[in-house]
Motif scaffolding. Structure first.
Motif, PDB file in Angstrom:
ATOM      1  N   LEU A 184       7.367  -4.609  -5.628  1.00 53.22           N
ATOM      2  CA  LEU A 184       6.879  -4.183  -4.273  1.00 53.22           C
ATOM      3  C   LEU A 184       5.958  -2.973  -4.269  1.00 53.22           C
ATOM      4  N   TYR A 185       6.634  -2.122  -4.991  1.00 56.05           N
ATOM      5  CA  TYR A 185       5.850  -0.637  -5.039  1.00 56.05           C
ATOM      6  C   TYR A 185       4.688  -0.842  -5.967  1.00 56.05           C
ATOM      7  N   LEU A 186       4.662  -1.579  -7.178  1.00 56.23           N
ATOM      8  CA  LEU A 186       3.501  -1.808  -7.652  1.00 56.23           C
ATOM      9  C   LEU A 186       2.535  -2.732  -7.010  1.00 56.23           C
ATOM     10  N   GLN A 187       2.654  -3.739  -6.089  1.00 56.27           N
ATOM     11  CA  GLN A 187       1.758  -4.304  -5.388  1.00 56.27           C
ATOM     12  C   GLN A 187       1.407  -3.220  -4.290  1.00 56.27           C
ATOM     13  N   ALA A 188       2.105  -2.162  -3.625  1.00 55.80           N
ATOM     14  CA  ALA A 188       1.608  -1.405  -3.067  1.00 55.80           C
ATOM     15  C   ALA A 188       0.389  -0.575  -3.462  1.00 55.80           C
ATOM     16  N   GLU A 189       0.369  -0.216  -4.659  1.00 53.48           N
ATOM     17  CA  GLU A 189      -0.641   0.635  -5.022  1.00 53.48           C
ATOM     18  C   GLU A 189      -1.027   1.717  -4.131  1.00 53.48           C
ATOM     19  N   ILE A 190      -0.128   2.354  -3.987  1.00 51.91           N
ATOM     20  CA  ILE A 190      -0.104   3.620  -2.889  1.00 51.91           C
ATOM     21  C   ILE A 190      -1.289   4.449  -3.267  1.00 51.91           C
ATOM     22  N   PHE A 191      -1.479   5.089  -4.378  1.00 51.45           N
ATOM     23  CA  PHE A 191      -2.403   6.150  -4.474  1.00 51.45           C
ATOM     24  C   PHE A 191      -3.741   5.511  -5.260  1.00 51.45           C
ATOM     25  N   PHE A 192      -3.716   4.688  -6.124  1.00 53.06           N
ATOM     26  CA  PHE A 192      -4.679   4.161  -6.932  1.00 53.06           C
ATOM     27  C   PHE A 192      -4.714   2.588  -6.663  1.00 53.06           C
ATOM     28  N   SER A 193      -5.703   2.164  -6.493  1.00 50.89           N
ATOM     29  CA  SER A 193      -5.967   0.736  -6.227  1.00 50.89           C
ATOM     30  C   SER A 193      -6.839   0.118  -7.509  1.00 50.89           C
ATOM     31  N   THR A 194      -6.374  -1.157  -7.837  1.00 45.69           N
ATOM     32  CA  THR A 194      -6.998  -1.852  -8.965  1.00 45.69           C
ATOM     33  C   THR A 194      -7.839  -2.979  -8.212  1.00 45.69           C
ATOM     34  N   ARG A 195      -7.852  -3.177  -7.178  1.00 42.72           N
ATOM     35  CA  ARG A 195      -8.746  -4.027  -6.443  1.00 42.72           C
ATOM     36  C   ARG A 195     -10.088  -3.997  -6.603  1.00 42.72           C
ATOM     37  N   GLU A 196     -10.896  -4.788  -6.603  1.00 45.15           N
ATOM     38  CA  GLU A 196     -12.360  -4.849  -6.620  1.00 45.15           C
ATOM     39  C   GLU A 196     -13.078  -4.262  -5.609  1.00 45.15           C
ATOM     40  N   SER A 197     -12.384  -4.538  -4.363  1.00 45.83           N
ATOM     41  CA  SER A 197     -12.957  -3.990  -3.060  1.00 45.83           C
ATOM     42  C   SER A 197     -12.944  -2.544  -2.842  1.00 45.83           C
ATOM     43  N   ASP A 198     -11.552  -1.680  -3.482  1.00 47.02           N
ATOM     44  CA  ASP A 198     -11.363  -0.548  -3.363  1.00 47.02           C
ATOM     45  C   ASP A 198     -11.092   0.120  -4.420  1.00 47.02           C
ATOM     46  N   ARG A 199     -11.608  -0.193  -5.504  1.00 46.74           N
ATOM     47  CA  ARG A 199     -10.937   0.352  -6.858  1.00 46.74           C
ATOM     48  C   ARG A 199     -11.095   1.911  -6.974  1.00 46.74           C
ATOM     49  N   GLY A 200      -9.964   2.401  -7.478  1.00 47.46           N
ATOM     50  CA  GLY A 200      -9.988   3.918  -7.615  1.00 47.46           C
ATOM     51  C   GLY A 200      -8.855   4.568  -6.757  1.00 47.46           C
TER      52      GLY A 200
END
Length: 458
Positions: free
Chosen positions: A227-243
């Motif tokens: 769940l923690y890895l899915q949350a991507e709390i501080f860094f996003s790997t999704r195309e919509s909000d990567r970074g």
């Protein structure tokens, strides 16, 4: 409400520790320094309004210097700031066309003309003592070009005048000093969080240790960390909000993680008391990192505001100078988050292996009796047999022709034991599934696996 009051209110509202507040940007002091710079310029006749009439012509990005000149090219000035070397103070240099000892420019006030004449006379005396003077008749020195369309061979002499300023150096010295303080605070906080991560790592190693005979929270921590890895709390790997995320987005993701943990009843199903302590520490690390990120953002905004105010009030800076002094460069807001998240991934997440990292690339389920091919990739033994029957020679990952060479000698027994140790339920389910498929192939569709049959012994 003025920004200085807003800045103080934000520091109080967020409830930062007192030593954090003491390290914050001294916004009010920097404002006073700007006022001192303005007064100093007015006293010597260099009104910022006069400098504002000069049009930018060239910019040196390396030294963050800006050359400006008046419409008729009679007066130009250059402001240099070396942000990489705090020992070199800012420098304001004027290039003035002189005629009969007087500055030639109708836009100059009498006070400015008098001040420039005084500097010209003083520097002319220095020039006679050995310092070369810029002149149209000089064959050894090339005068600075104020306009590429004008030649130095026509018109009066060009005099280079260095204007001594004191309070601009004080402004940037104070700003650099505070940035150094913020860097020190960031390193201290990173060290504290690093120690906490190691403590959680030790506790997690204990509570998630695979065992047959004693209690373990291996599966509960695996679900929690997934769940923690899915949350991507501080860094996003999704195309919509990567970074990297800002503090507001990071807070939203952290809250989602905590709600999901509670919704699934993970903490309620912990078998070991140490797991509750480890989780509390783990959440505390993320909250501390979030507060540090918020503190950095508030200070970055304050620095941006004060630099813009300095440029607007003094006209000694431009967009180019501000870009060289952008807060992202002076205060690397992502540096701490990257370092802490990297350590969390290395020292916490990796303690509990995730099933997604141990799936067969053919059937996409847990590996069973893994065959290690010559290309070093791993697939299930049954998937290997299917590929060989279909005469598919290429590795499904690297496309190397190694499938037909594989046999039971290529079973990775060490890796197989690792999978049974950390994924006992998944391996057992995969074993039963494959045995059912094998039984149906041998005995027909009515085959029943022993696990599906009820004991009939009375």
């Amino acid at each position: 409400m003025k920004y200085a009051a807003q800045f103080k209110a934000a520091l109080v509202r967020e409830g930062f520790p007192p030593h954090w507040v003491d390290s914050a940007v001294p916004y009010s002091q920097l404002k006073k320094c700007i006022k001192k710079v303005m007064n100093e310029m007015e006293e010597i006749g260099l009104d910022p309004n006069i400098l504002a009439k000069l049009i930018p012509t060239t910019t040196d990005q390396k030294t963050s210097s800006v050359r400006r000149q008046s419409e008729d090219g009679a007066v130009a000035y250059e402001y240099k700031l070396d942000i990489d070397n705090p020992n070199i103070p800012p420098k304001l240099t004027l290039f003035v066309r002189i005629e009969n000892g007087l500055a030639v420019d109708a836009t100059l006030s009498p006070e400015t003309r008098g001040y420039l004449q005084h500097l010209v006379l003083r520097q002319s005396q220095d020039a006679r003592q050995g310092e070369p003077e810029w002149s149209q008749d000089s064959s050894k020195n090339t005068p600075p070009q104020l306009d590429s369309t004008k030649k130095a061979s026509d018109g009066p002499a060009i005099q280079r005048i260095e204007v001594p300023l004191t309070f601009d150096a004080e402004f940037f010295s104070l700003l650099r000093g505070d940035i150094t303080t913020l860097d020190g605070l960031r390193e201290e906080e990173k060290k504290i969080m690093s120690d906490e991560i190691m403590a959680v790592s030790r506790e997690l190693t204990s509570v998630s240790k695979p065992t047959k005979w004693s209690k373990t929270d291996l599966y509960r921590w695996r679900e929690l960390l997934d769940l923690y890895l899915q949350a991507e709390i501080f860094f996003s790997t999704r195309e919509s909000d990567r970074g990297s995320r800002n503090s507001a987005d990071a807070l939203r993701q952290l809250q989602w993680f905590q709600l999901e943990v509670a919704k699934r009843g993970i903490t309620a199903s912990f078998k070991l008391a140490t797991s509750h302590q480890a989780l509390a520490r783990f959440v505390s690390i993320n909250v501390t990192l979030l507060r540090n990120l918020k503190f950095q953002e508030i200070n970055q905004k304050a620095i941006t505001k004060i630099l813009k105010k300095f440029a607007k009030r003094t006209n000694l800076s431009t967009t180019e100078t501000l870009s060289m002094l952008r807060p992202n460069k002076l205060i690397p807001s992502e540096a701490m988050a990257k370092a802490v998240c990297s350590q969390i991934a290395q020292d916490i997440v990796k303690i509990v292996p995730q099933i997604d990292d141990n799936l067969c690339p053919v059937c996409f389920s847990i590996l069973w009796r893994p065959i290690r091919l010559k290309c070093n990739h791993v697939i299930c033994i049954r998937c290997t047999i299917k590929l060989q029957r279909d005469e598919m020679r290429l590795c499904p990952i690297c496309r190397d022709g190694v499938i037909m060479e594989a046999n039971t000698d290529n079973i990775d027994n060490k890796f197989s034991a690792y999978l049974k140790k950390y994924f006992p339920k998944e391996v057992r389910e995969k074993q039963i599934q494959l045995e059912i498929q094998s039984g149906i192939e041998q005995f027909g569709p009515y085959y029943k696996h022993p696990s599906e049959q009820k004991c009939l012994v009375m």
